[in-house]
Design a protein around this motif. Structure first.
Motif, PDB file in Angstrom:
ATOM      1  N   SER A  25       0.838  -1.192   0.000  1.00 41.44           N
ATOM      2  CA  SER A  25       0.000   0.000   0.000  1.00 41.44           C
ATOM      3  C   SER A  25       0.882   1.254   0.000  1.00 41.44           C
ATOM      4  CB  SER A  25      -0.903   0.019   1.229  1.00 41.44           C
ATOM      5  OG  SER A  25      -0.142   0.228   2.400  1.00 41.44           O
ATOM      6  N   GLU A  26       0.313   2.355  -0.431  1.00 45.88           N
ATOM      7  CA  GLU A  26       1.053   3.611  -0.504  1.00 45.88           C
ATOM      8  C   GLU A  26       1.569   4.030   0.869  1.00 45.88           C
ATOM      9  OE1 GLU A  26       0.273   8.251  -1.905  1.00 45.88           O
ATOM     10  OE2 GLU A  26      -1.104   6.660  -2.532  1.00 45.88           O
ATOM     11  N   ARG A 270      -8.277  -9.917  -7.524  1.00 45.84           N
ATOM     12  CA  ARG A 270      -7.926  -8.654  -8.196  1.00 45.84           C
ATOM     13  C   ARG A 270      -7.514  -7.616  -7.150  1.00 45.84           C
ATOM     14  NH1 ARG A 270     -13.907  -8.616 -10.374  1.00 45.84           N
ATOM     15  NH2 ARG A 270     -13.377 -10.800 -10.089  1.00 45.84           N
ATOM     16  N   VAL A 272      -7.352  -4.038  -4.989  1.00 42.39           N
ATOM     17  CA  VAL A 272      -8.446  -3.327  -4.321  1.00 42.39           C
ATOM     18  C   VAL A 272      -9.146  -2.359  -5.265  1.00 42.39           C
ATOM     19  CG1 VAL A 272      -9.020  -1.717  -2.469  1.00 42.39           C
ATOM     20  CG2 VAL A 272      -7.394  -3.566  -2.052  1.00 42.39           C
ATOM     21  N   HIS A 273      -8.371  -1.614  -6.053  1.00 41.31           N
ATOM     22  CA  HIS A 273      -8.996  -0.587  -6.897  1.00 41.31           C
ATOM     23  C   HIS A 273      -9.846  -1.173  -8.017  1.00 41.31           C
ATOM     24  CE1 HIS A 273      -5.260  -1.423  -9.196  1.00 41.31           C
ATOM     25  NE2 HIS A 273      -5.995  -1.126 -10.241  1.00 41.31           N
ATOM     26  N   GLU A 274      -9.771  -2.495  -8.237  1.00 39.97           N
ATOM     27  CA  GLU A 274     -10.592  -3.134  -9.271  1.00 39.97           C
ATOM     28  C   GLU A 274     -11.797  -3.863  -8.689  1.00 39.97           C
ATOM     29  OE1 GLU A 274      -8.317  -5.609 -11.842  1.00 39.97           O
ATOM     30  OE2 GLU A 274      -6.881  -4.028 -12.365  1.00 39.97           O
ATOM     31  N   GLU A 280     -17.778   1.848  -0.200  1.00 30.88           N
ATOM     32  CA  GLU A 280     -16.510   2.571  -0.101  1.00 30.88           C
ATOM     33  C   GLU A 280     -15.868   2.405   1.272  1.00 30.88           C
ATOM     34  OE1 GLU A 280     -14.524   4.132  -2.203  1.00 30.88           O
ATOM     35  OE2 GLU A 280     -15.829   3.447  -3.822  1.00 30.88           O
ATOM     36  N   ILE A 283     -13.830  -0.719   1.030  1.00 30.85           N
ATOM     37  CA  ILE A 283     -12.665  -0.512   0.165  1.00 30.85           C
ATOM     38  C   ILE A 283     -11.559   0.205   0.926  1.00 30.85           C
ATOM     39  CG2 ILE A 283     -11.817   0.720  -1.876  1.00 30.85           C
ATOM     40  CD1 ILE A 283     -13.364  -1.773  -2.579  1.00 30.85           C
ATOM     41  N   SER A 284     -11.904   1.233   1.674  1.00 30.90           N
ATOM     42  CA  SER A 284     -10.891   1.982   2.423  1.00 30.90           C
ATOM     43  C   SER A 284     -10.243   1.115   3.497  1.00 30.90           C
ATOM     44  CB  SER A 284     -11.515   3.229   3.062  1.00 30.90           C
ATOM     45  OG  SER A 284     -12.450   2.872   4.066  1.00 30.90           O
ATOM     46  N   ASP A 287      -7.718  -1.365   2.004  1.00 28.60           N
ATOM     47  CA  ASP A 287      -6.497  -0.695   1.554  1.00 28.60           C
ATOM     48  C   ASP A 287      -5.720  -0.053   2.702  1.00 28.60           C
ATOM     49  OD1 ASP A 287      -4.858  -0.221  -0.624  1.00 28.60           O
ATOM     50  OD2 ASP A 287      -5.682   1.770  -0.999  1.00 28.60           O
TER      51      ASP A 287
END
Length: 476
Positions: A25-26, A270, A272-274, A280, A283-284, A287
């Motif tokens: 992750s970033e 796949r 996370v962004h896909e 949401e 998703i957060s 990630d």
């Protein structure tokens, strides 16, 4: 005076960071990887500078195996990664990060009233784990080394981690379930008498359990099952897509576990962004920890998997047969193991040994295609027969002109028709260096370009004998 990185160290570290960045992750990348600075590269040891002792220890514990795997892939040779502290600086402040160290949830230890401990098999069954999935029999390669290192790290519940949750993604049959269940089996093995509770579940089973709890009005049982655990392992979360009520329930279970320091590991087919059709909020959360991937296995990893399975099954698997299967079954591990199982079945039921012909039949059954890449030994045999020399001479040290020429032809064909690395091809010819293979490839390529009669005739005939037709080249 501050240390200045030597150019080789800076260049290697830059390539490692570029390879690692898409796998984490970033937040993880910026907090732990990007903050390391290259100092020097000497004697295959890359020294990196960390801002604090804690930073150094954390990177050594969680990242070094993955970094060394990437370094090997970039350089083609083993590179050790060493971390040392520069000064006494504190670790940089990080936002939205929470260390978690797991203490057992409030439930009895795994020792019943009669004083007899519960067996590991019973614990695995209760956790819905397959005891066959272990780190010890997971074949590691460049395609999965970082993910394996992350799974090993998060399986140590006694140490704090930022990798919570951990999400592993990749295509079907690449070993995600094996890694996921290996975490659970490792935890139950190490913390067997500590009252640790582990739960492995597929997204489909989670959904079915939730629906059943609604129908029977037993919501408290469902809540206890998935929230009163120390480690929750969820397979194939992509199947939660569009299931709004199931997502809501999983969201609450996720929050309850995460806020109390319990660990959550998930898999997906796949990144996370896909993931489409998800709230949401989920998703957060997916990630917010470490996101890493597994890739299709390389030839070397496929070959190692087959040899490991053959050893486990006590099945005699010739190297040329393993080479053929590894060359043609390339999509995923599951398909490769299926081909191996089919080969074993043919051999046992027909009471015949594993041969190239039988392996070709299995490949055709599995893929619907005839084998398009000949195994190494077939190339050597075909070239030796064509030039009327022995295979020992072809692989040997003699420098006689006619044998050296035949050897270059064989090396050239292997570079064109197999997936072997230059170093591996050299190994098939008495352990020759990769530079020898490069010289052979370039020499024969030039002779063919200039329409040298003997070389063109030999290659055309050999390609026909190998049933491949002319080699198709792509422009560079």
């Amino acid at each position: 005076m501050a240390s200045v990185a030597t150019p080789p160290a800076a260049e290697l570290w830059s390539s490692i960071m570029s390879a690692v960045a898409p796998s984490v992750s970033e937040t993880t990348f910026s907090s732990w990887i990007e903050t390391l600075k290259p100092e020097k590269l000497e004697d295959r040891v890359l020294t990196l500078l960390a801002p604090s002792k804690f930073h150094r220890e954390f990177v050594e514990e969680h990242f070094v195996p993955g970094l060394e795997a990437v370094a090997l892939e970039n350089t083609g040779e083993p590179v050790r990664v060493r971390i040392r502290v520069q000064g006494a600086g504190e670790i940089p402040r990080q936002r939205n990060l929470k260390f978690t160290t797991t203490a057992p949830a409030k439930h009895p230890e795994n020792v019943p009233a009669n004083g007899h401990s519960v067996s590991a098999a019973e614990l695995a069954a209760e956790a819905n784990l397959n005891p066959r999935y272990r780190f010890e029999n997971f074949i590691e390669g460049d395609c999965n080394s970082f993910a394996r290192a992350a799974c090993l790290a998060i399986s140590d519940l006694s140490r704090p981690t930022l990798w919570n949750p951990l999400l592993i993604y990749g295509g079907t049959g690449l070993g995600k379930t094996h890694l996921l269940q290996s975490i659970g089996n490792r935890v139950l093995s190490v913390r067997r008498y500590d009252g640790i509770r582990v739960r492995y579940v597929s997204s489909e089973r989670f959904t079915q359990d939730f629906i059943q709890s609604v129908r029977t009005q037993q919501g408290s049982d469902f809540t206890d099952k998935y929230r009163n655990v120390d480690l929750l392992l969820v397979d194939d979360i992509q199947f939660f897509a569009t299931k709004e009520r199931t997502q809501t329930e999983f969201f609450h279970a996720f929050n309850a576990l995460h806020q109390s320091g319990r660990r959550i590991v998930m898999t997906s087919d796949r990144p996370v962004h896909e993931l489409a059709g998800f709230d949401e909020r989920l998703i957060s959360r997916f990630d917010s920890g470490l996101v890493t991937n597994v890739n299709p296995p390389t030839y070397e990893t496929r070959l190692a998997i087959l040899q490991d399975r053959a050893k486990f099954e006590n099945f005699p698997l010739p190297l040329d047969v393993a080479d053929l299967l590894s060359t043609h079954i390339t999509s995923n591990v599951r398909e490769l193991e299926g081909a191996f199982a089919a080969l074993v079945a043919h051999c046992q039921f027909g009471r015949v040994p594993a041969t190239l012909e039988l392996a070709q039949r299995v490949i055709q059954e599995k893929t619907g295609k005839r084998t398009g890449r000949p195994p190494v030994e077939l190339i050597q045999q075909t070239v030796a027969d064509y030039f009327r020399i022995s295979q020992d001479a072809l692989r040997g040290k003699t420098r006689k002109k006619e044998i050296a020429y035949a050897r270059m032809i064989a090396m050239y064909l292997m570079t064109e028709l197999t997936e072997h690395s230059l170093k591996t091809i050299g190994g098939f010819f008495g352990g020759r260096d990769h530079s020898t293979v490069i010289h052979a490839r370039d020499t024969i390529t030039e002779l063919r370009k200039t329409d040298e009669v003997q070389t063109v005739a030999a290659l055309n005939d050999l390609e026909r004998r190998l049933s491949l037709g002319p080699i198709v080249r792509t422009s560079m």
